[in-house]
Write an enzyme that holds these catalytic residues in place. Structure first.
Site, PDB file in Angstrom:
ATOM      1  CG  ASP A  26     108.587  27.935  -2.108  1.00 30.82           C
ATOM      2  OD1 ASP A  26     107.793  28.786  -1.669  1.00 30.82           O
ATOM      3  OD2 ASP A  26     109.650  28.231  -2.697  1.00 30.82           O
ATOM      4  CG  ASN A  74     108.355  32.021   5.938  1.00 29.44           C
ATOM      5  OD1 ASN A  74     108.194  30.801   6.013  1.00 29.44           O
ATOM      6  ND2 ASN A  74     108.844  32.597   4.833  1.00 29.44           N
TER       7      ASN A  74
HETATM    8  C1  IPE Z   1     110.746  28.312   2.497  1.00 27.82           C
HETATM    9  O1  IPE Z   1     110.048  28.995   1.535  1.00 27.82           O
HETATM   10  C2  IPE Z   1     109.955  28.256   3.778  1.00 27.82           C
HETATM   11  C3  IPE Z   1     108.747  27.433   3.750  1.00 27.82           C
HETATM   12  C4  IPE Z   1     108.340  26.714   2.757  1.00 27.82           C
HETATM   13  C5  IPE Z   1     108.004  27.430   4.970  1.00 27.82           C
HETATM   14  P1  IPE Z   1     110.250  30.546   1.258  1.00 27.82           P
HETATM   15  O2  IPE Z   1     109.314  30.901   0.176  1.00 27.82           O
HETATM   16  O3  IPE Z   1     110.136  31.306   2.524  1.00 27.82           O
HETATM   17  O4  IPE Z   1     111.775  30.600   0.789  1.00 27.82           O
HETATM   18  P2  IPE Z   1     112.523  31.675  -0.117  1.00 27.82           P
HETATM   19  O5  IPE Z   1     112.271  33.018   0.501  1.00 27.82           O
HETATM   20  O6  IPE Z   1     111.956  31.582  -1.481  1.00 27.82           O
HETATM   21  O7  IPE Z   1     113.954  31.258  -0.081  1.00 27.82           O
HETATM   22  C1  IPE Z   2     105.196  28.543   0.887  1.00 26.15           C
HETATM   23  O1  IPE Z   2     104.610  29.262  -0.148  1.00 26.15           O
HETATM   24  C2  IPE Z   2     104.463  28.723   2.191  1.00 26.15           C
HETATM   25  C3  IPE Z   2     105.217  29.466   3.213  1.00 26.15           C
HETATM   26  C4  IPE Z   2     106.419  29.935   3.090  1.00 26.15           C
HETATM   27  C5  IPE Z   2     104.545  29.704   4.469  1.00 26.15           C
HETATM   28  P1  IPE Z   2     105.012  30.762  -0.422  1.00 26.15           P
HETATM   29  O2  IPE Z   2     104.081  31.644   0.363  1.00 26.15           O
HETATM   30  O3  IPE Z   2     106.451  30.996  -0.155  1.00 26.15           O
HETATM   31  O4  IPE Z   2     104.698  30.885  -1.959  1.00 26.15           O
HETATM   32  P2  IPE Z   2     105.547  31.662  -3.060  1.00 26.15           P
HETATM   33  O5  IPE Z   2     106.943  31.176  -2.961  1.00 26.15           O
HETATM   34  O6  IPE Z   2     105.418  33.110  -2.737  1.00 26.15           O
HETATM   35  O7  IPE Z   2     104.898  31.296  -4.345  1.00 26.15           O
HETATM   36 MG    MG Z   3     108.097  30.806  -1.353  1.00 27.19          MG
END
Ligand code: IPE
Ligand code: IPE
Ligand code: MG
Length: 250
Positions: A26, A74
Site C-alpha cells: 500500500d 479496487n
Molecule cells: C489494499 O489497499 C489493497 C491492495 C494493496 C491491493 P487499499 O489502498 O485498496 O486499501 P484501503 O482502501 O486503504 O483500505
Molecule cells: C496500493 O497503493 C496499490 C493498489 C491498491 C493497487 P494505493 O494505490 O492504494 O496507494 P495509496 O493508498 O492511495 O497511497
Molecule cells: Mg491504498
C-alpha cells in the site's frame, strides 16, 4: 551491496524465518503524489519494490509469498487507473517469466481472475502454466481478491457438495473449509506486512490471517526494499506466538 550479492543479515536466524509471508503493498498513490507524479507512476515503482521484496524473501528462505495486488474493492477506482494497473500487471508478468524460470519460482493466484481483462488474464494463465513444474518459492498474487468473497465462494462450494451428497455435513470443519479456500495447500501466513502506515486488513486473507503476526511499516510501498524486509523478519523473530495457550506453555 548490489542486487546480486544479497545476503541474509547475521542477526536473522534462517531456521526460524516464517514459511509464508503475506504483503499488503500500500501507498503507491501517496508516494506518487508526494513526488508530483501520476498515480500510475507510483504503481510502476511499486512493481520494482515487489521485485526487491521477493528477492529478499527468497534469500531468507521463505517458501510462500502472497502479494495483495488488486482487491475486489479496487474495481471502484477510476477506469484509467484500473486499466493502467491491468496493463502493468500483464507487462510485468511477461517480462518476469524468464527470471521466474531461472529462480524456480512458481506463480499462483487467488481471486476472481475471470473479472480481469482477457489480455491480463491470458498473461497470468500463461505464467502459472509455465512455472507449474518449478520447485522454488511460491509467489501467490491476489488479483480481484477479497477475503469475504473467498469465504462466500467456499461456502457455496461446500453447500453444493452437501446438497449433491458428495460431502457429509458432519465432515465440514475448519480443516475441510481451509482445504476449499483458494489458498488450499498453502500454510496460513505466519507474518503479514502492510506498508504505508495503514493498520487494517482491507479484506485481505480474512480467514487465513486469524493467527498471523502483523508488522506495520510506515514506508510507502515504492520505497520498500530488503531493509524493510529484514526489519519485519527481526520483529517476527522477537515475538512469542502462543495460539491461545498459557504464556509459559512450551
Ligand atoms: C489494499 O489497499 C489493497 C491492495 C494493496 C491491493 P487499499 O489502498 O485498496 O486499501 P484501503 O482502501 O486503504 O483500505
Ligand atoms: C496500493 O497503493 C496499490 C493498489 C491498491 C493497487 P494505493 O494505490 O492504494 O496507494 P495509496 O493508498 O492511495 O497511497
Ligand atoms: Mg491504498
Amino acid at each position: 551491496m548490489n542486487a546480486l550479492s544479497l545476503e541474509l543479515p547475521h542477526d536473522i536466524n534462517p531456521k526460524t524465518v516464517p514459511q509464508h509471508v503475506a504483503l499488503i503493498m500500500d501507498g503507491n498513490g501517496r508516494w506518487a503524489k508526494q513526488k508530483g507524479k501520476m498515480r500510475i507512476a507510483g504503481h510502476k515503482e511499486g512493481v520494482e519494490a515487489a521485485k526487491r521484496v521477493v528477492k529478499a524473501l527468497s534469500t531468507a528462505g521463505v517458501k510462500y509469498v502472497t502479494l495483495y495486488a488488486f482487491s475486489t474493492e479496487n474495481w471502484k477506482r477510476p477506469a484509467l487507473e484500473v486499466s493502467g494497473l491491468m496493463d502493468l500487471l500483464m507487462l510485468t508478468l511477461k517480462r518476469e517469466l524468464k527470471g521466474f524460470m531461472k529462480e524456480g519460482f512458481i506463480l499462483r493466484t487467488i481471486g476472481d481472475i475471470e473479472q480481469l481483462p482477457s489480455s491480463t488474464r491470458d498473461a497470468v494463465k500463461e505464467v502459472v502454466y509455465q512455472t507449474n513444474e518449478n520447485t522454488g518459492m511460491v509467489i501467490n498474487v491476489a488479483l480481484s481478491y477479497g477475503g469475504r468473497w473467498e469465504i462466500v465462494e467456499t461456502t457455496k462450494e461446500l453447500v453444493r457438495k452437501a446438497v449433491n451428497g458428495e460431502m457429509d455435513l458432519q465432515h465440514i470443519d475448519e480443516n475441510t473449509f481451509s482445504q476449499h479456500l483458494q489458498t488450499s495447500g498453502m500454510p496460513d501466513p505466519d507474518l503479514l506486512i502492510r506498508s504505508s502506515g495503514e493498520k487494517r486488513l482491507s479484506n485481505f486473507l480474512v480467514w487465513q490471517s486469524a493467527y498471523s503476526e502483523y508488522v506495520f511499516d510506515n514506508a510507502f510501498w515504492p520505497d520498500f526494499n530488503e531493509h524493510n524486509v529484514w526489519n519485519a523478519l527481526r520483529d517476527f523473530q522477537g515475538r512469542k506466538r502462543r495460539f491461545g495457550t498459557s504464556s509459559d506453555a512450551s
